[in-house]
Design an enzyme around this catalytic site. Structure first.
Site, PDB file in Angstrom:
ATOM      1  N   PHE A 166       0.769  -1.192   0.091  1.00 13.93           N
ATOM      2  CA  PHE A 166      -0.112   0.093   0.017  1.00 13.93           C
ATOM      3  C   PHE A 166       0.967   1.327   0.071  1.00 13.93           C
ATOM      4  CE2 PHE A 166      -2.404   3.421   1.842  1.00 13.93           C
ATOM      5  CZ  PHE A 166      -3.535   3.297   1.057  1.00 13.93           C
ATOM      6  N   ASP A 207       9.715   2.911   1.639  1.00  8.69           N
ATOM      7  CA  ASP A 207       8.529   3.757   1.646  1.00  8.69           C
ATOM      8  C   ASP A 207       8.574   3.683   3.325  1.00  8.69           C
ATOM      9  OD1 ASP A 207       6.179   4.795   2.641  1.00  8.69           O
ATOM     10  OD2 ASP A 207       5.036   3.684   0.567  1.00  8.69           O
ATOM     11  N   LYS A 255       3.320  11.439   6.754  1.00  8.26           N
ATOM     12  CA  LYS A 255       2.209  11.330   7.994  1.00  8.26           C
ATOM     13  C   LYS A 255       3.103  11.813   9.095  1.00  8.26           C
ATOM     14  CE  LYS A 255       0.046   7.070   6.466  1.00  8.26           C
ATOM     15  NZ  LYS A 255      -1.044   7.883   6.119  1.00  8.26           N
TER      16      LYS A 255
END
Length: 397
Positions: free
Chosen positions: A141, A226, A255
């Site tokens: 994801f 990532d 984030k």
């Protein structure tokens, strides 16, 4: 109708139904706790998918944001501003890299990493035009853009969004031999999450990241990590790659970089990689804006102390011990790294368990049917962490 019901009805009438949130309407937050419109308090064990690593309403981060709000919030990159250089240089130093390309969201950062890898492949590696390949992992994801969902194997992410961007090859996560077989002369990068967050906090086999690093070095391709969810303290290290003493060629961050206040993301790499960009070839109106940079710098300085990482590591050991004691009759598997966990429940859906936790005053999120994800803010107290897991144990009993 309750205030909660009224608020949900108003939202559902005007919003596209691309989310299915739990039936709670939050109004305030401090530390690891939030309050809803009815005055009920909840222990937040999701922390905005790790965007709130430093908790709700961190005093230092809010002070920086308030101060910058009164000065300058946006210039666009048509001009310099006095927060950008500090943010970029201190973030690069934290990562042990040389250059930063700031963006806003995680998906934007992943798209930027993809563009960087392809451009590097053509300009530096010498891959023939139009043939660049990037190898990714099954169960990934990385975001929600058309390009990114195009290499997802989640049917809910891909349905009715094609045709998709070519140039991606998928191999099983954790399978180094499959990865080696997929890399060829046209491969420019391997893009993986060191730990798959949305997949249910899926941990790689021991030594896998070292094998990825070695393979990429041998083949002359970029290792792109990532670390949007796994990085910046979440796993008890600055980066999840640090658990195997591995340094990728490129970090993709987001984030927690915005402290739960601003959307802040970045690609961080060496000069020979990010140096492939020339003026006009990539950008963002809001990327690297003064407010984002001020908050981002404050986040980096917190991490430079090492205290958030140490706390996540120490509390993570407690967390793992508590979760290992969950009733075996109701749990199929538990995966923990630092203050991040995936629990596969038996006989119930993850959504059902999370609704039960909500009634008990705990916020959590399900994934892939029967999995619950927990990611407490790194500032959570041990007492509150123990209480939260006790509520999960009671719900599963």
């Amino acid at each position: 109708m309750s205030i909660t019901g009224e608020e949900i009805e108003r939202a559902e009438a005007a919003l596209a139904h691309n989310y299915h949130p739990l039936p709670v309407v939050l109004t305030e937050g401090k530390g690891a706790w939030v309050t809803d419109v009815e005055g009920r308090r909840y222990l937040d064990l999701l922390a905005g998918y790790s965007a709130l690593n430093f908790g709700h309403g961190d005093d230092e981060l809010l002070a920086v944001a308030h101060a910058q709000l009164d000065r300058l919030t946006l210039t666009s990159r048509a001009f310099h501003h006095n927060q950008l250089g500090t943010f970029a240089s201190e973030l690069a130093e934290l990562c042990g890299m040389e250059m930063v390309l700031p963006m806003n969201t995680g998906a934007e950062a992943v798209e930027t990493a993809i563009k960087t890898a392809r451009k590097w492949g053509y300009r530096v590696k010498g891959v023939p035009a139009g043939r660049a390949k990037i190898v990714v992992a099954g169960g990934n994801f990385h975001g929600r853009t058309v390009t990114i969902v195009g290499f997802s194997d989640d049917p809910e992410a891909t349905a009715d969004h094609g045709p998709f961007t070519p140039g991606f090859v998928t191999v099983p996560f954790g399978d180094a031999e499959a990865l080696r077989a997929a890399v060829d002369e046209d491969t420019v990068a391997v893009l993986i999450e060191p730990i798959q967050g949305e997949g249910g906090v899926v941990l790689p086999p021991a030594g896998y990241l070292r094998e990825v690093r070695s393979l990429c070095t041998e083949a002359g391709v970029l290792f792109v990590a990532d670390e949007i969810q796994s990085g910046l303290g979440r796993t008890g290290r600055t980066f999840a790659c640090d658990h195997e003493d591995v340094v990728p060629d490129m970090y993709v961050l987001g984030k927690a970089l915005g402290g739960g206040i601003m959307p802040v993301s970045a690609v961080v790499s060496r000069r020979d990689v990010l140096g492939v960009f020339r003026p006009g070839e990539h950008g963002s109106t809001f990327g690297g804006n003064p407010l984002a940079c001020a908050v981002g710098t404050a986040v980096v300085r917190k991490l430079k102390t090492g205290e958030p990482q140490r706390r996540a590591d120490e509390l993570g050991r407690v967390f793992a011990s508590l979760l290992s004691a969950l009733p075996s009759s109701a749990v199929d598997a538990v995966r923990v790294r630092g203050l991040w966990a995936g629990i596969d429940v038996r006989g119930r859906t993850g959504r059902d368990v999370c609704e039960g936790l909500l009634r008990r005053g705990v916020l959590a999120k399900d994934a892939h049917g029967s999995t619950i994800r927990l990611a407490p803010p790194l500032v959570v107290s041990e007492e509150d962490l123990r209480w939260g897991v006790s509520q999960l144990a009671a719900e599963l009993s």
